[in-house]
Design a protein around this motif. Structure first.
Motif, mmCIF file in Angstrom:
data_model
loop_
_atom_site.group_PDB
_atom_site.id
_atom_site.type_symbol
_atom_site.label_atom_id
_atom_site.label_comp_id
_atom_site.label_asym_id
_atom_site.label_seq_id
_atom_site.Cartn_x
_atom_site.Cartn_y
_atom_site.Cartn_z
ATOM 1 N N ASP A 47 -2.622 10.351 3.392
ATOM 2 C CA ASP A 47 -3.037 8.960 3.300
ATOM 3 C C ASP A 47 -3.754 8.728 1.966
ATOM 4 O O ASP A 47 -4.329 9.648 1.393
ATOM 5 N N VAL A 48 -3.719 7.489 1.498
ATOM 6 C CA VAL A 48 -4.418 7.159 0.255
ATOM 7 C C VAL A 48 -5.614 6.278 0.607
ATOM 8 O O VAL A 48 -5.456 5.277 1.306
ATOM 9 N N ALA A 49 -6.803 6.661 0.148
ATOM 10 C CA ALA A 49 -7.996 5.848 0.412
ATOM 11 C C ALA A 49 -8.258 4.949 -0.787
ATOM 12 O O ALA A 49 -8.618 5.427 -1.865
ATOM 13 N N TYR A 50 -8.053 3.652 -0.590
ATOM 14 C CA TYR A 50 -8.314 2.700 -1.676
ATOM 15 C C TYR A 50 -9.779 2.280 -1.639
ATOM 16 O O TYR A 50 -10.231 1.721 -0.634
ATOM 17 N N PRO A 51 -10.528 2.533 -2.707
ATOM 18 C CA PRO A 51 -11.947 2.141 -2.707
ATOM 19 C C PRO A 51 -12.103 0.624 -2.551
ATOM 20 O O PRO A 51 -12.972 0.160 -1.838
ATOM 21 N N ASP A 52 -11.195 -0.137 -3.197
ATOM 22 C CA ASP A 52 -11.284 -1.586 -3.083
ATOM 23 C C ASP A 52 -10.313 -2.071 -2.008
ATOM 24 O O ASP A 52 -9.199 -2.498 -2.279
ATOM 25 N N ARG A 53 -10.774 -2.001 -0.774
ATOM 26 C CA ARG A 53 -9.930 -2.306 0.369
ATOM 27 C C ARG A 53 -9.450 -3.772 0.359
ATOM 28 O O ARG A 53 -8.316 -4.079 0.712
ATOM 29 N N ALA A 54 -10.344 -4.672 -0.054
ATOM 30 C CA ALA A 54 -9.989 -6.098 -0.059
ATOM 31 C C ALA A 54 -8.850 -6.352 -1.047
ATOM 32 O O ALA A 54 -7.889 -7.071 -0.741
ATOM 33 N N ALA A 55 -8.928 -5.713 -2.197
ATOM 34 C CA ALA A 55 -7.865 -5.880 -3.197
ATOM 35 C C ALA A 55 -6.554 -5.298 -2.665
ATOM 36 O O ALA A 55 -5.468 -5.854 -2.880
ATOM 37 N N PHE A 56 -6.667 -4.172 -1.944
ATOM 38 C CA PHE A 56 -5.481 -3.541 -1.347
ATOM 39 C C PHE A 56 -4.818 -4.503 -0.350
ATOM 40 O O PHE A 56 -3.605 -4.714 -0.384
ATOM 41 N N GLU A 57 -5.628 -5.121 0.512
ATOM 42 C CA GLU A 57 -5.099 -6.074 1.507
ATOM 43 C C GLU A 57 -4.417 -7.256 0.807
ATOM 44 O O GLU A 57 -3.343 -7.696 1.226
ATOM 45 N N ARG A 58 -5.026 -7.753 -0.251
ATOM 46 C CA ARG A 58 -4.420 -8.886 -0.985
ATOM 47 C C ARG A 58 -3.082 -8.465 -1.592
ATOM 48 O O ARG A 58 -2.116 -9.213 -1.571
ATOM 49 N N THR A 59 -3.038 -7.235 -2.085
ATOM 50 C CA THR A 59 -1.785 -6.738 -2.677
ATOM 51 C C THR A 59 -0.685 -6.659 -1.623
ATOM 52 O O THR A 59 0.460 -7.041 -1.877
ATOM 53 N N LEU A 60 -1.046 -6.165 -0.441
ATOM 54 C CA LEU A 60 -0.037 -6.043 0.615
ATOM 55 C C LEU A 60 0.492 -7.423 1.020
ATOM 56 O O LEU A 60 1.692 -7.588 1.260
ATOM 57 N N ALA A 61 -0.385 -8.409 1.054
ATOM 58 C CA ALA A 61 0.052 -9.770 1.382
ATOM 59 C C ALA A 61 1.040 -10.260 0.328
ATOM 60 O O ALA A 61 2.056 -10.894 0.640
ATOM 61 N N LYS A 62 0.752 -9.935 -0.919
ATOM 62 C CA LYS A 62 1.662 -10.317 -2.009
ATOM 63 C C LYS A 62 3.033 -9.636 -1.822
ATOM 64 O O LYS A 62 4.082 -10.272 -1.914
ATOM 65 N N LEU A 63 3.004 -8.324 -1.519
ATOM 66 C CA LEU A 63 4.261 -7.584 -1.349
ATOM 67 C C LEU A 63 5.090 -8.175 -0.207
ATOM 68 O O LEU A 63 6.304 -8.314 -0.308
ATOM 69 N N GLU A 64 4.400 -8.548 0.864
ATOM 70 C CA GLU A 64 5.119 -9.121 2.007
ATOM 71 C C GLU A 64 5.829 -10.418 1.647
ATOM 72 O O GLU A 64 6.827 -10.768 2.270
ATOM 73 N N SER A 65 5.285 -11.115 0.659
ATOM 74 C CA SER A 65 5.880 -12.410 0.296
ATOM 75 C C SER A 65 7.049 -12.248 -0.681
ATOM 76 O O SER A 65 7.809 -13.176 -0.899
ATOM 77 N N LEU A 66 7.183 -11.071 -1.282
ATOM 78 C CA LEU A 66 8.226 -10.875 -2.298
ATOM 79 C C LEU A 66 9.598 -10.644 -1.651
ATOM 80 O O LEU A 66 9.684 -10.105 -0.546
ATOM 81 N N PRO A 67 10.671 -11.033 -2.342
ATOM 82 C CA PRO A 67 12.010 -10.856 -1.763
ATOM 83 C C PRO A 67 12.391 -9.381 -1.602
ATOM 84 O O PRO A 67 11.877 -8.520 -2.325
#
Ligand code: PEP
Ligand code: MN
Length: 481
Positions: A47-67
């Protein structure tokens, strides 16, 4: 008759324990129900531990929106080609970098890799007289599992390099950085887009001047053998041209698929999309969840635990999948693992990628074959002759692999499958089209001293173009005997 108080009590008791039983059964089933995120409740390795969890969550939301990067119809087409591999009617060639870097996304590096895989597939088609299914470890092979989470660099303990989509190779850049995942998406899409444009433009057309130069081949017997194959091959092609079998248009639509290790499950989850075929597209397509980040993804040897997160994620997707099988894979787990990931027992769904090492394959593969055959599950057997044959060079201490060990593991796999009556359906290689010096041996005769000439890899040592063609020629030769 009115029920006595006692009978009513007993009935109530029965009903309530029955409802309870039904409820807990439903809960158990719910717990087992697969969703793109159900892996999150399972124990996870690497597993990868992201220190900036909030930024990680925002990134995942972005990825979900991409084609999506690849389409479910292509994934289904690959699965049906792999069914042919499973049934001994085709051969699977899979290859590419150990760790792909964002910097490899250039025209020349992509061209070199595609040309090499096409050239190898041509040699194999000619030798085996069978179609070859080509899958690159490309356009997304960024994340790497590591045996240790940290390493010592210049006397300092720092996090290990986990792949370009997680952190940077530069020691100053080892903190996991979420925005790298968005970069991974765009580099994957751009790489695949370029591959698609090149193939559409006729890059695979055999009238293109492939470099068959064999001037590097040191051994005159080997050279004579290669020349024989090349001249037979060019002869066949010119014959096809003469009789009007249009190789150009036949090869224009050459299929090329992408793959990577499905390691970072948050990333994979973001590209897991529900899709249903519209009526009449193709009978092979199924409604379901598709991982649209690549056509084929595999589970690494470090993340294949039966009750772990990776197996949970992989069991729910429609894509064809690979599972790395190393020397410590317990024989008794094949049945349960295959039941979990392939309950419908589809041929072409599962590729077992065996990687034991040339000194271990003879003692392990036969038992593994027996165990799988006993389960009755259809699988593709693919030989990865790279990962069990890594050693450090006595000269410089860098990681290298000996061509003769790689070839020896492949020849053992061919021999053992033949003895067992199973089909060695393919090979899985780490290679690059660039003239690197990372593995030793082969027709060019690279030695440990030569490693420093052009040692480029950021992870495992890759075969260069000449060494990779050596492998293809030798397998073709095995079948022509
Ligand atoms: C790889 O394929 O680069 C890899 C890490 O393999 P394995 O999981 O077999 O060690
Ligand atoms: Mn590797």
């Amino acid at each position: 008759l009115p029920l006595s108080e006692a009978a009513r009590g007993a009935a109530r008791l029965r009903t309530s324990s029955l409802t309870e039983a039904i409820r807990s059964d439903a809960a158990a089933r719910r717990a087992q129900e697969w969703t793109p995120s159900s892996w999150q409740s399972k124990p996870i390795k690497q597993d990868v531990a992201y220190p900036d969890r909030a930024a990680f969550e925002r990134t995942l939301a972005k990825l979900e929106s991409l084609p999506m990067i690849v389409h479910p119809t292509e994934i289904s087409k690959l699965k049906s080609s792999l069914k042919d591999v499973c049934e001994g009617k085709a051969f699977l060639l899979q290859g590419g970098d150990c760790a792909e870097l964002f910097d490899y996304c250039t025209e020349s590096q992509i061209d070199a890799k595609i040309a090499l895989l096409l050239q190898m597939s041509l040699v194999l088609i000619h030798g085996l007289r069978l179609p070859v299914v080509r899958i690159g470890r490309i356009a997304g092979q960024f994340a790497k599992p590591r045996s240790s989470p940290t390493e010592i660099v210049d006397g300092r303990e720092i996090p290990s390099f986990r792949g370009d989509n997680i952190n940077g190779f530069d020691p100053a850049d080892r903190t996991p950085e979420p925005s790298r995942l968005v970069q991974a998406y765009f580099h994957s899409s751009t790489t695949l887009n370029y591959i698609r444009t090149q193939l559409a433009a006729g890059y695979a057309d055999l009238h293109h001047p492939f470099n068959w130069s064999l001037s590097h081949v040191q051994d005159s017997d080997v050279k004579a053998k290669y020349l024989q194959t090349v001249s037979a091959l060019t002869d066949s092609l010119s014959f096809m041209k003469t009789i009007g079998a249009d190789t150009a248009s036949a090869l224009r639509g050459v299929d090329f698929y992408t793959s990577h290790e499905g390691l970072l499950l948050e990333y994979e989850q973001s590209f897991t999309r529900k899709w249903a075929p519209t009526a009449g597209i193709n009978g092979d397509e199924r409604e379901g969840w598709y991982n649209t980040s690549a056509h084929f993804i595999w589970i690494g040897d470090r993340t294949r635990q039966l009750d772990g997160a990776h197996v949970e994620y992989f069991r729910g997707i429609e894509n064809p999948i690979g599972i790395k099988v190393g020397p410590t894979f317990p024989e008794e787990e094949f049945g349960r693992l295959l039941d979990i990931v392939n309950p419908r027992r589809e041929a072409g769904k599962v590729t077992l990628i065996t990687r034991y090492g040339c000194d271990k394959i003879e003692s392990i593969l036969p038992g593994h074959i027996d165990a799988v055959v006993k389960t009755g599950h259809p699988v593709i057997w693919q030989c990865d002759p790279m990962h069990g044959n890594t050693r450090s060079s006595p000269e410089s201490g860098v990681k290298t692999r000996q061509y003769s060990s790689i070839m020896s593991e492949i020849l053992s796999a061919l021999k053992i499958h033949k003895q067992k009556g199973t089909w060695l359906g393919g090979i899985h290689l780490e290679l690059t089209g660039d003239p690197v010096t990372e593995c030793v041996g082969g027709s060019e005769g690279l030695t440990d001293k030569d490693l420093s000439l052009n040692y480029q890899t950021y992870c495992d040592p890759r075969l260069n173009g000449k060494q990779a063609l050596d492998v293809a020629f030798t397998i073709a030769d095995y079948y022509r005997q």
